[in-house]
Write a protein that holds these residues in place. Structure first.
Motif, PDB file in Angstrom:
ATOM      1  N   LEU A   1       0.816  -1.213   0.000  1.00  0.00           N
ATOM      2  CA  LEU A   1       0.000   0.000   0.000  1.00  0.00           C
ATOM      3  C   LEU A   1       0.851   1.266   0.000  1.00  0.00           C
ATOM      4  O   LEU A   1       0.471   2.281  -0.603  1.00  0.00           O
ATOM      5  CB  LEU A   1      -0.930   0.007   1.218  1.00  0.00           C
ATOM      6  CG  LEU A   1      -2.077  -0.999   1.213  1.00  0.00           C
ATOM      7  CD1 LEU A   1      -2.862  -0.903   2.502  1.00  0.00           C
ATOM      8  CD2 LEU A   1      -2.988  -0.793   0.018  1.00  0.00           C
ATOM      9  N   SER A   2       2.008   1.236   0.665  1.00  0.00           N
ATOM     10  CA  SER A   2       2.818   2.443   0.777  1.00  0.00           C
ATOM     11  C   SER A   2       3.436   2.851  -0.556  1.00  0.00           C
ATOM     12  O   SER A   2       3.958   3.965  -0.679  1.00  0.00           O
ATOM     13  CB  SER A   2       3.918   2.241   1.822  1.00  0.00           C
ATOM     14  OG  SER A   2       4.798   1.199   1.426  1.00  0.00           O
ATOM     15  N   ARG A   3       3.356   1.983  -1.546  1.00  0.00           N
ATOM     16  CA  ARG A   3       3.811   2.379  -2.884  1.00  0.00           C
ATOM     17  C   ARG A   3       2.944   3.492  -3.455  1.00  0.00           C
ATOM     18  O   ARG A   3       3.359   4.204  -4.371  1.00  0.00           O
ATOM     19  CB  ARG A   3       3.786   1.171  -3.837  1.00  0.00           C
ATOM     20  CG  ARG A   3       4.778   0.090  -3.481  1.00  0.00           C
ATOM     21  CD  ARG A   3       4.899  -0.967  -4.556  1.00  0.00           C
ATOM     22  NE  ARG A   3       3.690  -1.769  -4.712  1.00  0.00           N
ATOM     23  CZ  ARG A   3       2.852  -1.675  -5.741  1.00  0.00           C
ATOM     24  NH1 ARG A   3       3.059  -0.786  -6.689  1.00  0.00           N
ATOM     25  NH2 ARG A   3       1.799  -2.452  -5.812  1.00  0.00           N
ATOM     26  N   HIS A   4       1.740   3.633  -2.922  1.00  0.00           N
ATOM     27  CA  HIS A   4       0.804   4.639  -3.435  1.00  0.00           C
ATOM     28  C   HIS A   4       0.832   5.933  -2.621  1.00  0.00           C
ATOM     29  O   HIS A   4       0.159   6.894  -3.001  1.00  0.00           O
ATOM     30  CB  HIS A   4      -0.609   4.064  -3.455  1.00  0.00           C
ATOM     31  CG  HIS A   4      -0.734   2.819  -4.283  1.00  0.00           C
ATOM     32  ND1 HIS A   4      -0.823   2.854  -5.654  1.00  0.00           N
ATOM     33  CD2 HIS A   4      -0.763   1.505  -3.921  1.00  0.00           C
ATOM     34  CE1 HIS A   4      -0.919   1.613  -6.112  1.00  0.00           C
ATOM     35  NE2 HIS A   4      -0.877   0.781  -5.082  1.00  0.00           N
ATOM     36  N   GLY A   5       1.568   5.952  -1.527  1.00  0.00           N
ATOM     37  CA  GLY A   5       1.659   7.161  -0.730  1.00  0.00           C
ATOM     38  C   GLY A   5       1.798   6.869   0.744  1.00  0.00           C
ATOM     39  O   GLY A   5       1.664   5.724   1.193  1.00  0.00           O
TER      40      GLY A   5
END
Length: 566
Positions: A92-96
């Motif tokens: 998920l942290s790839r998106h922000g």
């Protein structure tokens, strides 16, 4: 992308919505500036954020604005029970950046994830796929309710299992309270166990935000927000989610026409009445929720009720939901109860305790009927606290006198005005303990003149009953209404009898002090724990009868025992 710092340690209570895996970065958002100005006009609140910070209290208006803003940046994700948490967060942290997240269980495991900005949601949606199922058709509605799929090998399970979003059973609560060292600690512990958690409150606003996405297909500028127990501070884990569809921001009611010059307005379809408009809107939204809302089941359109509503279950959250569209008096009642709960912590503690006691003895029920409702009980507690000497909380009339021009609120001819600035409310010095207040509450209503007196928190004193009803509790704003009109004489008599018995029980030294347990068992119920044990309270009536037994009967019994001995 970097994840934010740890939000905190795991919650101590076993009643938390889920294990706490929340991450946080700093203080709460100051979001009053982001709320539409029409909210000031419709709800009638106008509190300056800086003053609230100085006083240490936030208005309900500020809390709702903050929660709504958080919900707009959040997604609800269905996860596999063997999902690896670190892998999940890395994905998920790839998106922000992620502000906060937590897991809970309801028909499977779910995660609520709040991103730092809305652009992260757009990035996540670009990667999300439409499910491919060959044997059935899918409704092509894209929402912020997602499912996480794993195409690789199964992950190791989470180390700590998630918990349900419901309160513990009464027997477990009694055991917990029996281990406390004072009644004040028992009452405080009960509140901590039963009140809504931070995570549960966030989830409620997120469900409202998901429903708003559906309604926005017809009314793009609408808002849906929770009211009642979900936000007034008296909500119990597992309580229903009452939602309000707010359309006033797009209705044109509050538009200011220029004195001269050209003027532009929308063309709209006319209806016979505002009620028919409400019914039509809820009917359409109800159909959309039924046909297109992921996870929404059992949709019922109850449009001929006094307040039309759409009722359904939201399976991903586990909430039973009621959606209304024209219930602004209830919104003001929510705000008023929130204010009273913020004025003094003893208010919430006493309300939670009395409600739990009432449910344990069948005075209240989740099934509609002749029972006393939680709202009626709450008003009774507030009235009792207004009658203390000195009063713990002010009357509604006093709050109205403190109101400024921005607080003025008249809804359907009802004066719903009261002050919203906490700094203007000066409380009197009352230092009574929770134990004393609970004992006095039972004594107060055990001897209250229900046959002739009406309860009114607007005046803070008993008034002559305006109608023939066993119990009369004046609606705080719609003063001609009796909020306890459904209560029959039998139920009121049960309430009074239980107040008498509970008052007597708390006066006994063997039940109002901590007691040790038998070997291998926990401590015996005492104090509040004893009050919540139906068998102990029910036994009082029998003991009282035996004490009132005529002397001749006692002598007769003694003679019979002597004959048996000889």
């Amino acid at each position: 992308m970097r994840l934010s710092a740890s939000f905190g340690a795991a919650m101590a209570s076993s009643l938390a919505v889920c294990r706490l895996n929340m991450k946080g970065r700093g203080s709460l958002l100051k979001c009053l500036q982001k709320v539409d100005t029409f909210l000031h006009r419709t709800i009638g609140t106008n509190v300056v954020a800086a003053r609230e910070e100085r006083e240490g209290c936030k208005s309900l208006y500020a809390v709702e604005a903050e929660r709504q803003e958080q919900a707009e940046r959040s997604v609800l994700i269905s996860c596999h029970s063997r999902m690896n948490e670190k892998k999940f967060l890395k994905f998920l942290s790839r998106h922000g950046d992620i502000n906060k997240y937590f897991f809970y269980e309801s028909y499977g495991m779910y995660a609520v994830v709040e991103f730092a900005n809305r652009e992260s949601l757009s990035s996540l949606f670009e990667e999300a796929a439409v499910p491919s199922v060959s044997h059935e058709s899918m409704v092509p509605f894209k929402s912020r309710l997602l499912s996480l799929r794993n195409l690789g090998p199964a992950d190791a399970p989470n180390q700590q299992p998630c918990r349900l979003q419901t309160s513990i059973p009464i027997n477990e609560l009694i055991q917990r309270l029996s281990r406390e060292e004072s009644m004040d600690q028992q009452i405080t512990s009960l509140t901590d166990v039963y009140q809504l958690t931070e995570e549960n409150s966030r989830l409620r606003f997120l469900v409202c935000s998901l429903l708003k996405d559906i309604a926005a297909a017809y009314f793009p500028e609408c808002t849906i927000k929770p009211f009642g127990s979900s936000v007034n501070g008296f909500g119990k884990l597992g309580c229903d989610l009452d939602m309000f569809l707010d359309l006033d921001g797009i209705s044109g009611k509050y538009a200011k026409m220029p004195k001269s010059g050209l003027w532009m307005e929308y063309q709209m379809k006319r209806a016979n009445s505002e009620r028919s408009v409400t019914q039509s809107i809820l009917s359409v939204i109800g159909d959309c929720v039924d046909q297109f809302g992921p996870g929404c089941v059992g949709v019922q359109k109850i449009l001929n009720a006094r307040c039309p509503l759409v009722r359904f279950a939201h399976q991903p959250s586990g909430f039973q939901c009621d959606l209304t569209a024209n219930n602004r008096v209830a919104m003001k009642s929510t705000e008023l109860l929130y204010l009273y709960g913020e004025l003094d912590p003893r208010v919430r503690h006493l309300v939670f305790t009395v409600r739990c006691w009432a449910r344990a003895h069948g005075i209240t029920s989740s099934i509609p009927g002749a029972w006393i409702t939680n709202f009626s009980l709450t008003v009774m507690v507030l009235f009792f606290l207004q009658r203390r000497s000195p009063p713990i909380i002010p009357t509604l009339d006093h709050l109205r006198n403190l109101a400024g021009p921005a607080d003025k609120s008249v809804i359907e001819g009802n004066d719903c005005t009261f002050v919203s600035d906490f700094s203007k409310i000066q409380l009197q010095s009352n230092t009574e303990t929770l134990e004393k207040l609970l004992c006095e509450f039972f004594e107060f209503y055990a001897t209250f003149a229900f046959n002739s007196t009406s309860i009114s928190i607007r005046k803070g004193k008993g008034q002559n009953k305006p109608e023939v009803a066993p119990l009369h509790i004046q609606n705080p704003f719609e003063i001609s209404l009796n909020v306890s009109k459904n209560v029959n004489a039998t139920q009121l008599e049960r309430f009074v009898a239980l107040c008498q018995e509970s008052s007597w029980l708390l006066q006994q030294s063997e039940t109002n002090t901590p007691r040790g347990g038998n070997e291998g068992k926990g401590p015996a119920p005492w104090g509040l724990a004893a009050l919540l044990t139906p068998s102990k309270v029910a036994g009082i009536k029998g003991r009282k009868k035996r004490r009132r037994e005529p002397a001749s009967e006692r002598i007769k019994s003694l003679l019979e025992s002597l004959k048996t001995t000889n």
